[in-house]
Design an enzyme around this catalytic site. Structure first.
Site, PDB file in Angstrom:
ATOM      1  CE1 TYR A   5      -3.043   3.048   0.526  1.00 42.41           C
ATOM      2  CE2 TYR A   5      -3.407   2.368   2.793  1.00 42.41           C
ATOM      3  CZ  TYR A   5      -3.666   3.223   1.748  1.00 42.41           C
ATOM      4  OH  TYR A   5      -4.548   4.262   1.919  1.00 42.41           O
TER       5      TYR A   5
ATOM      6  CE  LYS B 122      -6.040   1.824  -0.680  1.00 45.89           C
ATOM      7  NZ  LYS B 122      -6.602   1.919   0.701  1.00 45.89           N
TER       8      LYS B 122
END
Length: 288
Positions: free
Chosen positions: A134, A162
């Site tokens: 992320y 992400k």
């Protein structure tokens, strides 16, 4: 592992006493699964992870896994800026039966790219779970650059990213130079369609709490080759996407859920509820 095209970074419902409301969490899960969600991120930033204790996170992981019952992937937010602590929580999450983990870039201590690589690699070695990296420079103040992501993607259980930065060139470089089994998902709702256009696989969304079916329709239109229709819908949804971030997240989306009759409670300090004026603007935007 394919986590899905539309994942929701789920809010954590709180009762009036400030504790996790597990009954409302179950209701929220059913609502999300009936409104386009193909995977759930639990105890991420949208779930107010900075204010959840490890014990609360573990209880939440177990509860969500139990309620979901293998219908969609459950991804546990176990990353922080302490590598050893991330490993410990990851092991707990693994024992809870989650399907994967989300590891945020270490915030505040600002490691260099080699430090980032070693952080994620060290955690990956300690778990069999598939990992979603992320990258969120706006919150962590560091960027996980393309070269580091490409290198990390060669580790077997690091399977997705992400990406919540705004650099589409970086995203394109990552997609171009990683295996086709490696998934890249937008971490910004309003960047979903532009990222799909350069080869991303989907989105980890906050707005899907409110416009989940519409976002799923947009994604499905894109993959069906109906690009113009997808663009029309994307432009229509942008005001709602942006409106849900006019105040520190997840305060607006929790307020919006309450307006829809889905009780998720307040936010924990240091976040505060919307003012009456902010609530009125949100209500007008959502036309409730």
């Amino acid at each position: 592992m394919n986590f899905g095209k539309l994942l929701t970074a789920m809010v954590t419902p709180f009762a009036t006493d400030g504790k996790i409301d597990f009954e409302q969490t179950a209701k929220l899960i059913e609502y999300l699964l009936n409104n386009g969600t193909e995977g759930l991120i639990v105890a991420g930033t949208t779930g107010e992870s900075p204010t959840l204790t490890n014990e609360e996170k573990i209880q939440l992981f177990k509860h969500v896994v139990n309620v979901v019952g293998n219908r969609v992937p459950v991804i546990a937010g176990t990353g922080n800026n302490n590598t050893a602590a991330s490993i410990a929580l990851t092991k707990e999450a693994e024992s809870c039966g989650v399907d994967g983990i989300l590891l945020v870039t270490p915030y505040y201590n600002k490691p260099n790219q080699q430090g980032l690589y070693e952080h994620f690699k060290t955690i990956a070695i300690e778990t069999t779970l598939p990992i979603m990296l992320y990258n969120i420079p706006g919150r962590s103040v560091i960027n996980l650059n393309a070269e580091t992501v490409i290198k990390l993607s060669k580790i077997d259980n690091i399977v997705a990213l992400k990406e919540a930065g705004l650099d589409l060139d970086q995203v394109a470089t990552i997609i171009e130079n990683t295996d086709h089994h490696f998934s890249v998902l937008s971490g910004n709702d309003s960047m979903t369609l532009p990222m799909l256009a350069i080869g991303a696989n989907g989105v980890v969304s906050v707005s899907s709490h409110i416009i989940g079916n519409e976002m799923k329709e947009m994604i499905d239109l894109f993959f069906a080759g109906k690009i113009k229709e997808a663009g029309t819908l994307h432009r229509k949804l942008i005001p709602v996407m942006n409106g849900l971030f006019h105040s520190p997240s997840p305060t607006p989306v929790k307020a919006a859920l309450e307006l829809k009759g889905i009780a998720v409670g307040s936010v924990r300090l240091p976040l505060v509820d919307l003012t009456e004026d902010e609530k009125a603007k949100l209500k007008s935007l959502l036309k409730y």
